[in-house]
Design a protein around this motif. Sequence first.
Motif, PDB file in Angstrom:
ATOM      1  N   GLY A   1      61.422 -75.593  38.641  1.00 30.64           N
ATOM      2  CA  GLY A   1      60.853 -74.597  37.980  1.00 30.64           C
ATOM      3  C   GLY A   1      58.665 -75.171  36.929  1.00 30.64           C
ATOM      4  N   LYS A   2      58.967 -76.275  36.748  1.00 29.77           N
ATOM      5  CA  LYS A   2      57.828 -77.013  35.958  1.00 29.77           C
ATOM      6  C   LYS A   2      56.879 -76.956  37.166  1.00 29.77           C
ATOM      7  N   LYS A   3      57.373 -77.816  38.361  1.00 33.16           N
ATOM      8  CA  LYS A   3      56.064 -77.595  39.564  1.00 33.16           C
ATOM      9  C   LYS A   3      55.821 -76.001  39.357  1.00 33.16           C
ATOM     10  N   ALA A   4      56.260 -74.889  39.353  1.00 35.10           N
ATOM     11  CA  ALA A   4      55.753 -73.267  39.757  1.00 35.10           C
ATOM     12  C   ALA A   4      54.809 -72.979  38.302  1.00 35.10           C
ATOM     13  N   MET A   5      55.224 -73.969  37.757  1.00 38.14           N
ATOM     14  CA  MET A   5      54.164 -73.504  35.861  1.00 38.14           C
ATOM     15  C   MET A   5      53.125 -74.081  36.364  1.00 38.14           C
ATOM     16  N   GLU A   6      53.043 -75.371  36.509  1.00 39.80           N
ATOM     17  CA  GLU A   6      51.775 -76.053  37.009  1.00 39.80           C
ATOM     18  C   GLU A   6      51.045 -76.048  37.805  1.00 39.80           C
ATOM     19  N   GLU A   7      51.782 -74.976  38.472  1.00 38.70           N
ATOM     20  CA  GLU A   7      50.088 -74.333  39.929  1.00 38.70           C
ATOM     21  C   GLU A   7      49.644 -72.704  39.034  1.00 38.70           C
ATOM     22  N   SER A   8      50.531 -72.488  37.965  1.00 31.73           N
ATOM     23  CA  SER A   8      50.419 -71.827  38.623  1.00 31.73           C
ATOM     24  C   SER A   8      48.770 -70.894  37.287  1.00 31.73           C
ATOM     25  N   PRO A   9      47.823 -69.791  38.028  1.00 29.58           N
ATOM     26  CA  PRO A   9      46.964 -70.230  37.404  1.00 29.58           C
ATOM     27  C   PRO A   9      46.593 -69.506  35.659  1.00 29.58           C
ATOM     28  N   MET A  10      47.650 -68.811  35.890  1.00 29.78           N
ATOM     29  CA  MET A  10      48.307 -68.449  34.566  1.00 29.78           C
ATOM     30  C   MET A  10      48.147 -69.251  33.074  1.00 29.78           C
ATOM     31  N   MET A  11      48.517 -70.283  34.100  1.00 28.64           N
ATOM     32  CA  MET A  11      48.698 -71.320  32.353  1.00 28.64           C
ATOM     33  C   MET A  11      47.364 -72.719  32.305  1.00 28.64           C
ATOM     34  N   PRO A  12      46.949 -73.094  31.040  1.00 32.22           N
ATOM     35  CA  PRO A  12      48.010 -73.128  29.937  1.00 32.22           C
ATOM     36  C   PRO A  12      47.646 -72.105  28.929  1.00 32.22           C
ATOM     37  N   ASP A  13      46.107 -70.694  29.663  1.00 33.59           N
ATOM     38  CA  ASP A  13      45.514 -70.345  28.877  1.00 33.59           C
ATOM     39  C   ASP A  13      47.286 -69.187  27.991  1.00 33.59           C
ATOM     40  N   SER A  14      47.984 -68.829  28.745  1.00 33.08           N
ATOM     41  CA  SER A  14      48.542 -67.317  28.829  1.00 33.08           C
ATOM     42  C   SER A  14      49.797 -68.242  27.171  1.00 33.08           C
ATOM     43  N   LEU A  15      50.097 -69.276  27.154  1.00 32.62           N
ATOM     44  CA  LEU A  15      50.864 -69.844  26.264  1.00 32.62           C
ATOM     45  C   LEU A  15      49.477 -70.119  25.182  1.00 32.62           C
ATOM     46  N   MET A  16      48.804 -70.862  25.219  1.00 39.29           N
ATOM     47  CA  MET A  16      47.507 -70.806  24.474  1.00 39.29           C
ATOM     48  C   MET A  16      47.637 -69.685  23.666  1.00 39.29           C
TER      49      MET A  16
ATOM     50  N   LEU B   1      58.399 -71.412  21.207  1.00 39.22           N
ATOM     51  CA  LEU B   1      58.690 -71.999  22.735  1.00 39.22           C
ATOM     52  C   LEU B   1      57.402 -72.104  23.420  1.00 39.22           C
ATOM     53  N   SER B   2      55.967 -71.613  22.853  1.00 38.71           N
ATOM     54  CA  SER B   2      54.858 -72.142  24.075  1.00 38.71           C
ATOM     55  C   SER B   2      54.803 -73.451  24.003  1.00 38.71           C
ATOM     56  N   VAL B   3      54.792 -73.537  22.466  1.00 36.51           N
ATOM     57  CA  VAL B   3      54.441 -75.360  21.968  1.00 36.51           C
ATOM     58  C   VAL B   3      55.592 -75.674  22.597  1.00 36.51           C
ATOM     59  N   TYR B   4      56.330 -75.702  22.960  1.00 35.95           N
ATOM     60  CA  TYR B   4      58.057 -76.524  23.375  1.00 35.95           C
ATOM     61  C   TYR B   4      57.078 -76.678  24.875  1.00 35.95           C
ATOM     62  N   ILE B   5      56.843 -75.106  25.752  1.00 36.36           N
ATOM     63  CA  ILE B   5      56.959 -75.346  27.395  1.00 36.36           C
ATOM     64  C   ILE B   5      55.948 -76.566  27.332  1.00 36.36           C
ATOM     65  N   LEU B   6      54.662 -76.206  26.604  1.00 39.95           N
ATOM     66  CA  LEU B   6      53.734 -76.877  27.255  1.00 39.95           C
ATOM     67  C   LEU B   6      53.750 -78.857  26.859  1.00 39.95           C
ATOM     68  N   MET B   7      54.726 -79.056  25.541  1.00 41.80           N
ATOM     69  CA  MET B   7      54.839 -80.636  25.264  1.00 41.80           C
ATOM     70  C   MET B   7      55.722 -80.885  27.163  1.00 41.80           C
ATOM     71  N   ILE B   8      56.813 -80.140  27.155  1.00 41.31           N
ATOM     72  CA  ILE B   8      57.256 -80.798  28.857  1.00 41.31           C
ATOM     73  C   ILE B   8      56.378 -80.520  30.216  1.00 41.31           C
ATOM     74  N   LEU B   9      55.417 -79.297  29.751  1.00 40.39           N
ATOM     75  CA  LEU B   9      54.417 -80.158  31.056  1.00 40.39           C
ATOM     76  C   LEU B   9      52.665 -80.783  30.622  1.00 40.39           C
ATOM     77  N   ALA B  10      52.644 -81.004  29.015  1.00 41.11           N
ATOM     78  CA  ALA B  10      51.716 -82.417  29.002  1.00 41.11           C
ATOM     79  C   ALA B  10      52.337 -83.849  28.928  1.00 41.11           C
ATOM     80  N   HIS B  11      54.433 -83.015  28.692  1.00 44.37           N
ATOM     81  CA  HIS B  11      54.957 -85.364  28.702  1.00 44.37           C
ATOM     82  C   HIS B  11      54.845 -85.756  30.223  1.00 44.37           C
ATOM     83  N   GLN B  12      53.957 -86.976  29.887  1.00 43.71           N
ATOM     84  CA  GLN B  12      53.585 -88.145  31.219  1.00 43.71           C
ATOM     85  C   GLN B  12      53.245 -87.298  31.837  1.00 43.71           C
TER      86      GLN B  12
END
Length: 437
Positions: free
Chosen positions: A278-293, A307-318
């Motif tokens: 799931g994380k990989k699919a979000m990282e590869e999406s062209p809609m990220m991170p603009d849609s959540l921002m 929820l949007s900040v939470y998702i971005l936190m998980i993606l940005a972690h490490q």
Amino acid sequence: MPNTPKTTSSTSSNFYLTYLKLRFFTKLKRFLQIKAKSKEQFQPSDHQPSNGSEILIVIEEKGIMGKESDKDNGWMILQKSVKKLHFGNWDEKEVAVKEIIKLAKEDLKRRKFMAELGVIPPLVAMIRGSDQAVLRRQRLAVQALTQLANGSFTNKALMVEAGILSKLPQKADNLDGNTRQEFAELILSISLLANTQFNMDSSRIISFVVSILDSSNSSVETKCTCLGTLYNISSVLENSASLATNGTVTTLLRLSSLKEVSEKALATLGNLVVTLMGKKAMEESPMMPDSLMEIMTWEEQPKCQELSVYILMILAHQSSIQREKMSKAGIVPVLLEVALLGSSLAQKRALKLLQWFKDERQSKMGPHSGPQVGRMPIDSSPMSPRAVDESKKLMKKIVKQSLYKNMETITSRANGGGDSSRFKSLVVSSSSKSLPY
């Protein structure tokens, strides 16, 4: 590993088959005892098959038992309706299904009794075809199954065992709006099995639900129901592969930008982002991170912000790659706004993200390159609600002016002034309630 689902499914199927057989013979024994006492003879018609005779015996017993506990004629109607459903012509079956829908709404006990009388398999068999008469019967069957599934784990499991998932339409475009909503409600109820030990192939459900969500003709109510189904399925980690590989993430990101259904879509993405696929699919999406921002600027919907900040936190972690991608998209000014004006939880998450960006910048540019943070005077005297609102407006204005100047300076240094017009247009086009994105 490939053989495990089949073994589990076979075990589950054998369990329910054994369960039904035991219930049948128990009821048959009880019926024979009643029959011996009352000296009443019951002989099934010669033209009925052996399995039909067995069903009729159970139906007769239910009718006798029902008369003892229920003074109205509900059990008699149920008895006749079940007979018509099993052995009547199509017109009689339609009438029987209508009666079953009416009786199933009354109480859970009757819904369970109907399942014991074997009404689920013939109802599931009616969900097929494309001509007008078949579509009418299909809709009635879906309504009846939805009522039978209400509050009964066993009834839901029997529907899956009867093959309801394989009977789902291939495309939602062939269904009218009301039928879509009815199918969506039935699938939502069945999807609750995902949170149990019952083995169920969720890929067919996902495909059908996504086709409804991608259709422009689906109502907001239907989309909310379908998103509830995906949330139930996403709560099981083993389903992340199916959700991440068939375009579901793209659909969820697109729907997350619609305020009417955003919270449900983000909740499902929150379940997916903690899984590897799931994380990989979000990282590869062209809609990220603009849609959540963009969602982070919705002050009127704090849950969506969180929820949007939470998702971005998980993606940005490490992940320095994701942090760099977010930084280039202009996430720092948006995080500053959330840290100042967001809900309590959103502020904590935004500050955590800002700390990561600050630490990374200091490690690259030295200890004195970070932003200079000063203290603002705090008035300890109580403030009226009007004064608080005016202070918030003033704070927003100051933040906007400061961020605008900082962004022009930063982009001018980094890109020679080439991209400053982009940030300028974004700031100018932003509303008075939020920063860009």
